[in-house]
Design an enzyme around this catalytic site. Structure first.
Site, PDB file in Angstrom:
ATOM      1  N   LYS A   1       0.819  -1.216   0.000  1.00  0.00           N
ATOM      2  CA  LYS A   1       0.000   0.000   0.000  1.00  0.00           C
ATOM      3  C   LYS A   1       0.853   1.267   0.000  1.00  0.00           C
ATOM      4  O   LYS A   1       0.631   2.182  -0.792  1.00  0.00           O
ATOM      5  CB  LYS A   1      -0.912   0.001   1.238  1.00  0.00           C
ATOM      6  CG  LYS A   1      -1.661   1.298   1.405  1.00  0.00           C
ATOM      7  CD  LYS A   1      -2.326   1.433   2.765  1.00  0.00           C
ATOM      8  CE  LYS A   1      -1.372   1.699   3.886  1.00  0.00           C
ATOM      9  NZ  LYS A   1      -1.570   2.857   4.724  1.00  0.00           N
ATOM     10  N   ASN A   2       1.842   1.314   0.888  1.00  0.00           N
ATOM     11  CA  ASN A   2       2.578   2.570   1.035  1.00  0.00           C
ATOM     12  C   ASN A   2       3.540   2.846  -0.125  1.00  0.00           C
ATOM     13  O   ASN A   2       3.917   3.989  -0.353  1.00  0.00           O
ATOM     14  CB  ASN A   2       3.279   2.626   2.389  1.00  0.00           C
ATOM     15  CG  ASN A   2       2.264   2.777   3.525  1.00  0.00           C
ATOM     16  OD1 ASN A   2       1.114   3.154   3.281  1.00  0.00           O
ATOM     17  ND2 ASN A   2       2.678   2.472   4.739  1.00  0.00           N
TER      18      ASN A   2
ATOM     19  N   CYS B   1      -4.464   8.215   9.659  1.00  0.00           N
ATOM     20  CA  CYS B   1      -4.698   7.600  10.963  1.00  0.00           C
ATOM     21  C   CYS B   1      -4.217   8.519  12.072  1.00  0.00           C
ATOM     22  O   CYS B   1      -3.161   9.146  11.954  1.00  0.00           O
ATOM     23  CB  CYS B   1      -3.955   6.271  11.052  1.00  0.00           C
ATOM     24  SG  CYS B   1      -4.872   4.902  10.332  1.00  0.00           S
TER      25      CYS B   1
ATOM     26  N   ARG C   1       1.428  14.650  13.262  1.00  0.00           N
ATOM     27  CA  ARG C   1       2.136  14.269  12.037  1.00  0.00           C
ATOM     28  C   ARG C   1       2.492  15.511  11.220  1.00  0.00           C
ATOM     29  O   ARG C   1       1.815  15.863  10.252  1.00  0.00           O
ATOM     30  CB  ARG C   1       1.287  13.266  11.236  1.00  0.00           C
ATOM     31  CG  ARG C   1       1.043  12.011  12.039  1.00  0.00           C
ATOM     32  CD  ARG C   1       0.190  11.001  11.330  1.00  0.00           C
ATOM     33  NE  ARG C   1       0.910  10.258  10.314  1.00  0.00           N
ATOM     34  CZ  ARG C   1       0.358   9.272   9.604  1.00  0.00           C
ATOM     35  NH1 ARG C   1      -0.890   8.932   9.812  1.00  0.00           N
ATOM     36  NH2 ARG C   1       1.058   8.637   8.696  1.00  0.00           N
TER      37      ARG C   1
ATOM     38  N   ASP D   1       4.699   0.137  12.100  1.00  0.00           N
ATOM     39  CA  ASP D   1       3.430  -0.424  11.615  1.00  0.00           C
ATOM     40  C   ASP D   1       3.208  -1.862  12.073  1.00  0.00           C
ATOM     41  O   ASP D   1       2.158  -2.439  11.804  1.00  0.00           O
ATOM     42  CB  ASP D   1       3.372  -0.361  10.073  1.00  0.00           C
ATOM     43  CG  ASP D   1       3.260   1.062   9.571  1.00  0.00           C
ATOM     44  OD1 ASP D   1       3.028   1.962  10.394  1.00  0.00           O
ATOM     45  OD2 ASP D   1       3.404   1.276   8.351  1.00  0.00           O
TER      46      ASP D   1
ATOM     47  N   ARG E   1      -8.630   0.246   5.237  1.00  0.00           N
ATOM     48  CA  ARG E   1      -7.735   1.226   4.601  1.00  0.00           C
ATOM     49  C   ARG E   1      -6.506   0.542   4.023  1.00  0.00           C
ATOM     50  O   ARG E   1      -5.934   1.017   3.054  1.00  0.00           O
ATOM     51  CB  ARG E   1      -7.218   2.232   5.649  1.00  0.00           C
ATOM     52  CG  ARG E   1      -8.242   3.153   6.201  1.00  0.00           C
ATOM     53  CD  ARG E   1      -7.579   4.086   7.184  1.00  0.00           C
ATOM     54  NE  ARG E   1      -6.938   5.153   6.427  1.00  0.00           N
ATOM     55  CZ  ARG E   1      -6.976   6.432   6.764  1.00  0.00           C
ATOM     56  NH1 ARG E   1      -7.585   6.803   7.860  1.00  0.00           N
ATOM     57  NH2 ARG E   1      -6.396   7.337   6.027  1.00  0.00           N
TER      58      ARG E   1
HETATM   59  C1  EPZ Z   1       4.510   6.535   6.517  1.00  0.00           C
HETATM   60  O1  EPZ Z   1       3.904   7.637   7.165  1.00  0.00           O
HETATM   61  C2  EPZ Z   1       3.439   5.493   6.377  1.00  0.00           C
HETATM   62  N1  EPZ Z   1       2.344   6.047   5.610  1.00  0.00           N
HETATM   63  C3  EPZ Z   1       2.968   5.041   7.744  1.00  0.00           C
HETATM   64  O2  EPZ Z   1       2.094   3.971   7.521  1.00  0.00           O
HETATM   65  C4  EPZ Z   1       4.155   4.570   8.577  1.00  0.00           C
HETATM   66  O3  EPZ Z   1       3.730   4.322   9.893  1.00  0.00           O
HETATM   67  C5  EPZ Z   1       5.257   5.624   8.594  1.00  0.00           C
HETATM   68  O4  EPZ Z   1       5.596   6.014   7.254  1.00  0.00           O
HETATM   69  C6  EPZ Z   1       6.532   5.170   9.295  1.00  0.00           C
HETATM   70  O5  EPZ Z   1       7.036   4.039   8.646  1.00  0.00           O
HETATM   71  C7  EPZ Z   1       2.415   6.100   4.299  1.00  0.00           C
HETATM   72  O6  EPZ Z   1       3.377   5.676   3.674  1.00  0.00           O
HETATM   73  C8  EPZ Z   1       1.248   6.670   3.584  1.00  0.00           C
HETATM   74  P1  EPZ Z   1       7.068   9.540   8.370  1.00  0.00           P
HETATM   75  P2  EPZ Z   1       4.578   9.059   7.112  1.00  0.00           P
HETATM   76  O7  EPZ Z   1       7.055  10.825   7.637  1.00  0.00           O
HETATM   77  O8  EPZ Z   1       5.267   9.232   5.826  1.00  0.00           O
HETATM   78  C9  EPZ Z   1       8.084  12.743  11.806  1.00  0.00           C
HETATM   79  C10 EPZ Z   1       0.271   2.570   7.969  1.00  0.00           C
HETATM   80  O9  EPZ Z   1      -0.251   1.997   8.965  1.00  0.00           O
HETATM   81  N2  EPZ Z   1       7.943  13.772  10.745  1.00  0.00           N
HETATM   82  O10 EPZ Z   1       8.101   8.530   8.033  1.00  0.00           O
HETATM   83  O11 EPZ Z   1       3.560  10.045   7.538  1.00  0.00           O
HETATM   84  C11 EPZ Z   1       6.771  12.071  12.163  1.00  0.00           C
HETATM   85  O12 EPZ Z   1       6.043  12.828  13.091  1.00  0.00           O
HETATM   86  C12 EPZ Z   1       0.901   3.885   8.197  1.00  0.00           C
HETATM   87  O13 EPZ Z   1       0.272   2.122   6.820  1.00  0.00           O
HETATM   88  C13 EPZ Z   1       8.266  15.067  11.019  1.00  0.00           C
HETATM   89  O14 EPZ Z   1       8.640  15.438  12.131  1.00  0.00           O
HETATM   90  O15 EPZ Z   1       5.629   8.874   8.283  1.00  0.00           O
HETATM   91  C14 EPZ Z   1       7.225  10.740  12.680  1.00  0.00           C
HETATM   92  O16 EPZ Z   1       7.607  10.856  14.017  1.00  0.00           O
HETATM   93  C15 EPZ Z   1       0.326   4.769   9.183  1.00  0.00           C
HETATM   94  N3  EPZ Z   1       8.155  16.001  10.009  1.00  0.00           N
HETATM   95  C16 EPZ Z   1       8.465  10.441  11.855  1.00  0.00           C
HETATM   96  O17 EPZ Z   1       8.883  11.694  11.309  1.00  0.00           O
HETATM   97  C17 EPZ Z   1       7.739  15.659   8.746  1.00  0.00           C
HETATM   98  O18 EPZ Z   1       7.675  16.542   7.879  1.00  0.00           O
HETATM   99  C18 EPZ Z   1       8.266   9.464  10.716  1.00  0.00           C
HETATM  100  O19 EPZ Z   1       7.153   9.849   9.921  1.00  0.00           O
HETATM  101  C19 EPZ Z   1       7.421  14.320   8.485  1.00  0.00           C
HETATM  102  C20 EPZ Z   1       7.534  13.390   9.510  1.00  0.00           C
END
Ligand code: EPZ
Length: 418
Positions: free
Chosen positions: A10-11, A105, A110, A293, A385
């Site tokens: 999915k991702n 979610c 985020r 995840d 989802r």
């Molecule tokens: C992706 O979310 C996935 N979603 C999530 O999948 C997954 O949990 C996550 O990566 C971590 O592996 C999709 O790919 C659509 P991140 P994403 O940016 O991209 C911080 C699922 O269940 N951060 O890697 O939103 C953030 O707060 C899900 O399929 C910032 O501070 O995650 C977090 O602590 C839900 N500033 C960390 O980085 C930013 O601009 C990692 O988030 C972006 C992120």
């Protein structure tokens, strides 16, 4: 004992669909999972004028030549997180994008500051204005971007914009998840020049235009991991087919530590659960660490293991919401800050539960499969989802599980299952 076949990631698919509109030529994507987040993103793409043609349940043909708007708003945007990939894609292709602040979610705060930092690093103006993220650039130019936090979303979004920027981009402290590599491979198959995806440093040489492609998405690491944990939780024996064992190493390592048997094949993994699982400690980390995840699913297994385990969530601060639900089944888990201390118990007692988010929802289903008596999991829209035919796949493995629309269906199920 049974077998289950894993669908497309999915991702990865979310990034790849957005990438498809970077060209005016036709792009065909295969092994697309039929899950709600994907279908919502396709709706959003159609809404801005892209042609989206379903060629089967897992194949879609996309053509970005008819896009007539760079403004992505509306209900669907708020429903999924990945609508923000349209920011990178539209900025790259049309040098302007307006996308409503994304939903997704509720697993913690985020922020998208790293996405904006990346766009700015390419010479764009990127601001949040009246609930919309607006990014624009007269000249999108390659640049040097250092991510302050390792972010999957920011890494993909910056790649999407940078492939059509002028000159070279260096993205440091990039995320290394398998889906990053898949999005990069797909973009390269369109004529992009991306090197280093899967390492900390990604180098992108901008090209003038991209062309059409046919691309098949990699198998979903988290769907595979969830079924591996299903074997552990139910003391079952499950062969997870159509998967890439290398992507599952962190999960396999923890299952081995808990005393399960894990056998790797070329494109399958077999997990044999044991009558008594052992405790272990888990800390979620960016890939190749243990995936956030998979944190709820492994916590469910540890709640049934002998001894005390510690689970540390270091990516999202709000990912322990399912713990209250598990407590209602008898689990002994104490959460302090980002650490859950789990004292294993012998068995769960079935009851009514509410899925708080996607992965936690799947984890509660696994708990229900291992519980005495009946378990009802509500709010399964979250599970839908990201998991295709979750109940059907579990049924094929021998689980007694059904979707019920109302109380009457639920009663009928209980009678049948008795
Ligand atoms: C992706 O979310 C996935 N979603 C999530 O999948 C997954 O949990 C996550 O990566 C971590 O592996 C999709 O790919 C659509 P991140 P994403 O940016 O991209 C911080 C699922 O269940 N951060 O890697 O939103 C953030 O707060 C899900 O399929 C910032 O501070 O995650 C977090 O602590 C839900 N500033 C960390 O980085 C930013 O601009 C990692 O988030 C972006 C992120």
């Amino acid at each position: 004992m049974g077998e289950v076949t894993i669908g497309g990631a999915k991702n990865a698919a979310l990034g790849i669909l957005a990438a498809a509109i970077l060209t005016d030529e036709e792009v065909t994507i295969d092994n697309l999972p039929d899950v709600r987040d994907i279908n919502v993103l396709l709706e959003a793409m159609e809404d801005i004028g892209a042609k989206v043609e379903r060629k089967g349940r897992h194949v879609v043909r996309i053509r970005g030549n008819s896009i007539d708007s760079i403004h992505v708003d509306g209900e669907f945007v708020r429903r999924i997180r990945a609508s923000y990939y349209l920011l990178g894609a539209l900025l790259g292709k049309y040098r302007r994008a307006e996308v409503a602040l994304p939903g997704g979610c509720d697993i913690g705060c985020r922020p998208i500051d790293q996405h904006l930092k990346g766009f700015r690093g390419l010479g764009a103006r990127a601001e949040v204005e009246y609930g919309m993220v607006v990014a624009e650039a007269e000249n999108l130019k390659g640049g040097h971007v250092y991510l302050d936090v390792v972010s999957v979303g920011a890494t993909i979004n910056i790649m999407l914009a940078a492939v059509l920027a002028e000159g070279n981009t260096i993205l440091e402290n990039a995320a290394k998840e398998p889906h990053i590599v898949d999005v990069a491979n797909m973009l390269n198959s369109m004529g992009a020049n991306i090197k280093g995806a899967g390492t900390d440093v990604i180098r992108i040489r901008g090209v003038e235009r991209l062309h059409g492609t046919e691309y098949s998405i990699i198998p979903d690491q988290i769907e595979a991991g969830t079924f591996m944990l299903a074997a552990a939780v139910t003391r079952g024996d499950i062969t997870v087919r159509n998967t890439i064992p290398k992507h599952l190493e962190a999960i396999s390592a923890k299952l081995l530590e808990m005393g399960c048997e894990v056998v790797e094949f070329d494109d399958a993994v077999r997990v044999v659960g044991k009558p008594k699982l052992g405790s272990t400690h888990v800390k979620t980390l960016p890939y190749p660490g243990f995936p956030t995840d998979m944190q709820p699913q492994i916590s469910v297994a540890l709640a049934l293991a002998s001894g005390t385990s510690m689970v540390t969530e270091s990516i999202f601060e709000n990912r322990f919401k399912y713990v209250d639900e598990l407590a209602r089944m008898g689990a002994k888990i104490k959460v302090e800050g980002n650490v859950a201390v789990i004292d294993g118990i012998d068995h769960f007692m079935g009851t009514s539960l509410t899925a708080p988010d996607l992965r936690a929802g799947a984890a509660l289903v696994l708990a229900g499969l291992a519980a005495d008596g009946y378990t009802v999991v509500d709010e399964i829209k979250y599970i839908q989802r990201g998991y295709e035919d979750f109940d059907e796949k579990l049924r094929t493995l021998g689980a007694v599980i059904e979707q019920a629309e109302d109380e009457r269906e639920m009663k009928r199920f209980k009678l049948r299952a008795m």
